[in-house]
Design a protein around this motif. Sequence first.
Motif, PDB file in Angstrom:
ATOM      1  N   HIS A 100       0.805  -1.289  -0.155  1.00 44.74           N
ATOM      2  CA  HIS A 100      -0.035   0.105   0.165  1.00 44.74           C
ATOM      3  C   HIS A 100       0.841   1.331   0.003  1.00 44.74           C
ATOM      4  N   VAL A 101       0.707   1.973  -0.928  1.00 48.37           N
ATOM      5  CA  VAL A 101       1.488   3.280  -1.185  1.00 48.37           C
ATOM      6  C   VAL A 101       0.665   4.764  -1.206  1.00 48.37           C
ATOM      7  N   LEU A 102       1.358   5.744  -0.795  1.00 47.80           N
ATOM      8  CA  LEU A 102       0.575   7.078  -0.890  1.00 47.80           C
ATOM      9  C   LEU A 102       1.535   7.662  -2.094  1.00 47.80           C
ATOM     10  N   THR A 103       0.795   8.385  -3.078  1.00 53.62           N
ATOM     11  CA  THR A 103       1.436   9.385  -3.931  1.00 53.62           C
ATOM     12  C   THR A 103       0.710  10.407  -4.243  1.00 53.62           C
ATOM     13  N   SER A 104       1.416  11.410  -5.177  1.00 52.20           N
ATOM     14  CA  SER A 104       0.583  12.675  -5.658  1.00 52.20           C
ATOM     15  C   SER A 104       0.959  13.018  -7.002  1.00 52.20           C
ATOM     16  N   PRO A 105       0.026  13.270  -7.787  1.00 45.64           N
ATOM     17  CA  PRO A 105       0.261  13.384  -9.299  1.00 45.64           C
ATOM     18  C   PRO A 105       1.105  15.043  -9.183  1.00 45.64           C
ATOM     19  N   PRO A 106       1.800  15.185 -10.341  1.00 44.97           N
ATOM     20  CA  PRO A 106       2.463  16.415 -10.512  1.00 44.97           C
ATOM     21  C   PRO A 106       1.709  17.573 -11.158  1.00 44.97           C
ATOM     22  N   ASP A 107       0.600  17.794 -10.737  1.00 42.95           N
ATOM     23  CA  ASP A 107      -0.162  18.639 -11.562  1.00 42.95           C
ATOM     24  C   ASP A 107       0.133  20.038 -11.718  1.00 42.95           C
ATOM     25  N   TYR A 108       0.704  20.589 -10.568  1.00 42.26           N
ATOM     26  CA  TYR A 108       1.429  21.829 -10.398  1.00 42.26           C
ATOM     27  C   TYR A 108       2.773  22.153 -10.525  1.00 42.26           C
ATOM     28  N   LEU A 109       3.441  20.843 -10.946  1.00 45.55           N
ATOM     29  CA  LEU A 109       4.935  21.040 -11.146  1.00 45.55           C
ATOM     30  C   LEU A 109       5.204  21.601 -12.480  1.00 45.55           C
ATOM     31  N   LYS A 110       5.211  22.928 -12.634  1.00 42.56           N
ATOM     32  CA  LYS A 110       5.538  23.372 -13.773  1.00 42.56           C
ATOM     33  C   LYS A 110       7.140  23.700 -14.204  1.00 42.56           C
ATOM     34  N   LYS A 111       7.977  23.913 -13.117  1.00 44.84           N
ATOM     35  CA  LYS A 111       9.261  24.230 -13.454  1.00 44.84           C
ATOM     36  C   LYS A 111      10.007  23.527 -12.256  1.00 44.84           C
ATOM     37  N   ALA A 112      11.213  23.440 -12.301  1.00 42.87           N
ATOM     38  CA  ALA A 112      12.236  22.940 -11.611  1.00 42.87           C
ATOM     39  C   ALA A 112      12.714  24.030 -10.480  1.00 42.87           C
ATOM     40  N   ASP A 113      12.156  24.047  -9.345  1.00 38.04           N
ATOM     41  CA  ASP A 113      12.443  25.261  -8.566  1.00 38.04           C
ATOM     42  C   ASP A 113      13.860  24.851  -8.099  1.00 38.04           C
ATOM     43  N   PRO A 114      14.861  25.793  -7.966  1.00 38.09           N
ATOM     44  CA  PRO A 114      16.217  25.575  -7.743  1.00 38.09           C
ATOM     45  C   PRO A 114      16.565  25.347  -6.292  1.00 38.09           C
ATOM     46  N   ILE A 115      15.793  24.232  -5.722  1.00 34.00           N
ATOM     47  CA  ILE A 115      15.912  24.155  -4.056  1.00 34.00           C
ATOM     48  C   ILE A 115      16.913  22.879  -4.088  1.00 34.00           C
ATOM     49  N   ASN A 116      17.516  22.202  -5.303  1.00 34.65           N
ATOM     50  CA  ASN A 116      18.422  21.421  -4.888  1.00 34.65           C
ATOM     51  C   ASN A 116      19.598  21.325  -5.945  1.00 34.65           C
ATOM     52  N   GLU A 117      20.389  20.444  -6.014  1.00 32.03           N
ATOM     53  CA  GLU A 117      21.625  20.551  -6.989  1.00 32.03           C
ATOM     54  C   GLU A 117      21.146  20.192  -8.357  1.00 32.03           C
ATOM     55  N   ILE A 118      20.155  19.244  -8.660  1.00 34.12           N
ATOM     56  CA  ILE A 118      19.846  18.878  -9.872  1.00 34.12           C
ATOM     57  C   ILE A 118      18.864  19.761 -10.409  1.00 34.12           C
ATOM     58  N   SER A 119      18.059  20.139  -9.507  1.00 32.62           N
ATOM     59  CA  SER A 119      16.862  21.364 -10.168  1.00 32.62           C
ATOM     60  C   SER A 119      17.686  22.679 -10.570  1.00 32.62           C
ATOM     61  N   LYS A 120      18.581  23.025 -10.026  1.00 30.44           N
ATOM     62  CA  LYS A 120      19.195  24.131 -10.346  1.00 30.44           C
ATOM     63  C   LYS A 120      19.801  24.234 -11.609  1.00 30.44           C
ATOM     64  N   LYS A 121      19.873  22.854 -12.073  1.00 28.58           N
ATOM     65  CA  LYS A 121      20.511  22.788 -13.862  1.00 28.58           C
ATOM     66  C   LYS A 121      19.219  23.138 -14.725  1.00 28.58           C
ATOM     67  N   TYR A 122      18.153  22.710 -14.288  1.00 22.63           N
ATOM     68  CA  TYR A 122      17.086  22.915 -15.000  1.00 22.63           C
ATOM     69  C   TYR A 122      16.015  24.162 -14.737  1.00 22.63           C
ATOM     70  N   GLN A 123      16.333  25.105 -13.818  1.00 26.18           N
ATOM     71  CA  GLN A 123      15.371  25.918 -13.514  1.00 26.18           C
ATOM     72  C   GLN A 123      15.081  27.106 -14.445  1.00 26.18           C
ATOM     73  N   PHE A 124      15.736  26.947 -15.456  1.00 32.53           N
ATOM     74  CA  PHE A 124      15.330  28.160 -16.647  1.00 32.53           C
ATOM     75  C   PHE A 124      14.762  27.486 -17.772  1.00 32.53           C
ATOM     76  N   GLU A 125      14.027  26.291 -17.637  1.00 33.60           N
ATOM     77  CA  GLU A 125      13.416  25.593 -18.741  1.00 33.60           C
ATOM     78  C   GLU A 125      12.258  24.930 -18.017  1.00 33.60           C
TER      79      GLU A 125
END
Length: 279
Positions: free
Chosen positions: A12-37
């Motif tokens: 049994h698992v709990l998940t959440s769909p990415p409905d409002y994930l529009k951009k990679a907010d620069p809050i970790n080293e990976i997302s910083k690389k993609y924050q402008f696209e």
Amino acid sequence: MFVKNGTAELKHVLTSPPDYLKKADPINEISKKYQFEPLNQAKLANEYQALIAAYKKADIQVEQLLPQPVMTNSVFARDFGACVKEGYILGRFKEPLRFAERAAYEAKMKALGIPKIIEVKTGYFEGGDFAFLDEKTIAIGLLQRTDQVGFAEVKAGLSKYGYQVYPVPADPRYLHLDMCFNLITDHLAVAYPQGLPTSFLTLLKKLKIEIIPVPEAAIFKHGCNLESLGKNRVISLKQNQAVNQALIEHGVEVIELDITETLKAGGGPHCMTFPLNRS
């Protein structure tokens, strides 16, 4: 009983769909690389559905928390806390971007009838730093999002139930412990050993946990961010070819998912999954 360890059969698992994930907010080293696209919404939705389909195919019941516009990163359901046999731990987010998720996940867990046994009120603790090593031994990462105060709160709460809890300090660039260490079966893990403290490696050896090593670069490509399903099965990424082959050679059934877009925000299959029942 809810979650007895990190490698028993996942039911049994709990998940959440990415409905409002529009951009990679620069809050970790990976997302910083993609924050402008902008992120590809169709790909995000398809990747989430692929994960859900994999769980359903494995006869794992899936719960969903429907996000609100302020909950852009709720797809990474793992992070709001952790679950043990007796109930769940409500963590405390460090990043303001994620504050709204806490109350939403708390309400969802109440609706699911899972008792809250610990609440982190002063320090910071996120579920990506929580790892069972066996049924009574737990490791908690001290990287970017969990601090000493939060660790102490969780350790004090869990000690009442007989758990042994160990701190695992590592480079904050790795974000969470599950980015550089993940237990796959009772005695097999995937990890970047050079980035883990000697005391932790000694503990793993004592518990007879073998490590499939990955290079540091693999951390930032989610080479360790795998989700154990129990019964020698694991969800991994299609791109993790070396890791997947090593797992297969160790007798593990690897379920490969072609997830690439979600990773840009800084999380993989393990981050996207909050276990509600393992038994």
